[in-house]
Design an enzyme around this catalytic site. Structure first.
Site, PDB file in Angstrom:
ATOM      1  N   HIS A  72       0.842  -1.194   0.000  1.00 13.44           N
ATOM      2  CA  HIS A  72       0.000   0.000   0.000  1.00 13.44           C
ATOM      3  C   HIS A  72       0.875   1.241   0.000  1.00 13.44           C
ATOM      4  CE1 HIS A  72      -4.170  -1.584   1.264  1.00 13.44           C
ATOM      5  NE2 HIS A  72      -3.488  -2.546   0.682  1.00 13.44           N
ATOM      6  N   TYR A 201      -8.866   5.877   7.743  1.00  9.99           N
ATOM      7  CA  TYR A 201      -8.953   6.215   9.167  1.00  9.99           C
ATOM      8  C   TYR A 201      -9.923   7.383   9.283  1.00  9.99           C
ATOM      9  CZ  TYR A 201      -4.681   3.478  10.084  1.00  9.99           C
ATOM     10  OH  TYR A 201      -3.749   2.467  10.211  1.00  9.99           O
ATOM     11  N   PRO A 293      -3.740   0.707  18.780  1.00 12.50           N
ATOM     12  CA  PRO A 293      -3.526   0.197  17.420  1.00 12.50           C
ATOM     13  C   PRO A 293      -3.634   1.250  16.307  1.00 12.50           C
ATOM     14  CG  PRO A 293      -5.632  -0.564  18.305  1.00 12.50           C
ATOM     15  CD  PRO A 293      -4.937   0.124  19.410  1.00 12.50           C
ATOM     16  N   LYS A 297       1.406   0.046  14.887  1.00 15.22           N
ATOM     17  CA  LYS A 297       2.818  -0.050  15.270  1.00 15.22           C
ATOM     18  C   LYS A 297       3.179  -1.243  16.157  1.00 15.22           C
ATOM     19  CE  LYS A 297       4.523   3.252  13.038  1.00 15.22           C
ATOM     20  NZ  LYS A 297       4.132   2.507  11.832  1.00 15.22           N
ATOM     21  N   TYR A 384       4.308   6.510   9.739  1.00 16.02           N
ATOM     22  CA  TYR A 384       3.425   5.386   9.407  1.00 16.02           C
ATOM     23  C   TYR A 384       4.206   4.247   8.731  1.00 16.02           C
ATOM     24  CZ  TYR A 384      -0.865   2.894   8.394  1.00 16.02           C
ATOM     25  OH  TYR A 384      -1.843   1.936   8.370  1.00 16.02           O
TER      26      TYR A 384
END
Ligand code: RFL
Ligand code: PHB
Length: 396
Positions: A72, A201, A293, A297, A384
């Protein structure tokens, strides 16, 4: 029984460590208190950083991930009814993340361990660690009604947040840093096509939501829920209705719903235990630290701890440099605290903490600000995809 490194816990941390040590010619035995099937039934993480992908390949367990995982290059942040894409690749110097379930990672590592002929003991009872401040640490457990003692040089505590290794450390030697969040995540796995190609998100006035996936026919969704909520209070219909309210309209319209095949609630917590080395006992992964979460990570931090521990153990055994073991804790903790910060920030920016309208406007401004500049997007992207691993300092 005797081995060089006794590993407590056959989660991803224990299995990955076992495999890397085995490749380096360091003998190890894994002691796990659950059955292999139980370990494989836990649905958890889904996003792997570049560093973890590389480690799995190094461990000889990356082939299926490379075939079946999905790279991704971006994620979506949704707020105020709109979506903003963070181009991970563009803003991190070309890095991306791999969507590949923790269950599959565990499966592949178990297969690799089996193929290597390395020993694992499942369903061990009353596992205990002893004498780790001496040169002859021991692990004891019982199996099929028989008491077993395992002598070793070092113990790796890879037994997760509720394990026994951290709890075996003297209270005055350990320092705990903790934040418990006033909400949880309700997760649903369903055999439906994911609603989007990339993760979404969502910040919403009703609470956070996340659209994730495992494969083109397997979706993973989460909604923020109350800590007191139970899975029984959330029928599939209630879950889908709530998820649809929290994502942008076009996403809600194209969401394919179906029966849940797994549904669970996880509390959110930030937690760090310092230091991570106690004599000849090393804490690794969730045994030493927990992140909420939101930043994806937890599993990745377990992998970076494993990388550091396998490097210092390698130096101790193969290069006769046991003094380098002393670097383990400090190297790990520097990266852990940065991931704790990012996970805390993502959680703070995306969840509903109260009905306070001021807090809500600040959150919206924060998301507008970070997504509105290259600097803001870069800071999200580089965290990220995962900050670089620190190497062991062998000079001197
Ligand atoms: P684990 O996986 O908990 O494994 C520990 C193992 O030790 C065993 N054990 C014992 N063995 C012997 N004796 C004892 N006394 C023992 N006590 C326990 C346990 O049975 C188990 O097999 O820890 P490890 O290996 O450190 O791995 C950590 C990860 O599992 C964890 O950080 C992640 O799942 C966190 N996480 C995520 N991480 C990511 O990097 N990306 C994500 O997208 C992500 N999503 C998530 C997550 C965790 C979640 N939950 C449920 C907490 C999503 C969720 C919902
Ligand atoms: C998941 O797919 O389970 C997942 C993905 C991203 C997260 C957390 C969980 O941040």
């Amino acid at each position: 029984m005797r081995t060089q490194v006794a590993i407590i816990g056959a989660g991803p941390a224990g299995l990955l460590l076992g495999q890397l040590l085995h490749k380096a010619g360091i003998d190890n035995i894994i002691i796990e208190n659950k059955s292999a099937d139980y370990v494989l039934s836990r649905i958890r993480a889904g996003v792997l950083e570049q560093g973890m992908m590389d480690l799995l390949r190094k461990a000889g367990a990356g082939a299926r991930m490379d075939r079946e995982g999905h790279l991704h290059e971006g994620i979506w942040l949704s707020f105020l009814g709109r979506r903003e894409r963070i181009d991970l690749k563009q803003h991190s110097g070309g890095k991306s993340v791999m969507v590949y379930g923790q269950t599959e990672v565990t499966h592949d590592l178990m297969d690799a361990r089996m193929a290597a002929g390395a020993q694992s003991v499942y369903e061990a009872q009353d596992v205990a660690v002893h004498d780790f401040y001496t040169e002859q640490p021991r692990v004891t457990y019982s199996k099929d009604g028989r008491e077993v003692e395992l002598q070793c040089d070092y113990i790796a505590g890879c037994d997760g947040f509720h394990g026994i290794t951290r709890q075996s450390v003297p209270a005055d030697a350990i320092k705990i840093f903790e934040r418990v969040y006033p909400f949880g995540w309700l997760g649903v796995l369903s055999r439906t096509p994911p609603v989007a190609d990339e993760l979404i998100y969502a910040n919403h006035e009703r609470g956070f939501a996340l659209c994730s996936m495992r494969t083109p026919m397997l979706s993973r969704y989460y909604v923020q829920c109350a800590l007191e909520d139970t899975v029984d209070a959330w029928s599939d219909q209630r879950f889908w209705d709530e998820l649809k309210r929290r994502v942008p309209e076009d996403v809600a319209d194209s969401l394919v719903t179906g029966p849940s095949i797994e549904k669970s609630i996880a509390p959110l917590r930030s937690f760090v235990a310092e230091p991570m080395k106690y004599g000849r006992l090393f804490l690794v992964g969730d045994a030493a630290h927990i992140v909420p979460p939101t930043g994806a990570k937890g599993l990745n931090l377990a992998a970076s701890d494993v990388n550091t521990l396998s490097e210092v153990l390698r130096a101790a055994y193969l290069d006769k440099r046991p003094e380098l073991l002393e670097q383990y804790s400090a190297i790990c903790l520097r990266r852990i605290w940065k991931a704790e910060r990012f996970s805390w920030w993502m959680t703070a920016a995306l969840h509903k903490f109260s009905d306070d309208p001021f807090a809500r406007r600040i959150q919206e401004a924060e998301l507008n600000y970070y997504t509105g500049s290259v600097a803001g997007r870069t800071t999200i992207a580089e965290n990220y995809v995962g900050l670089p691993y620190e190497t062991v300092d062998t000079a001197g």
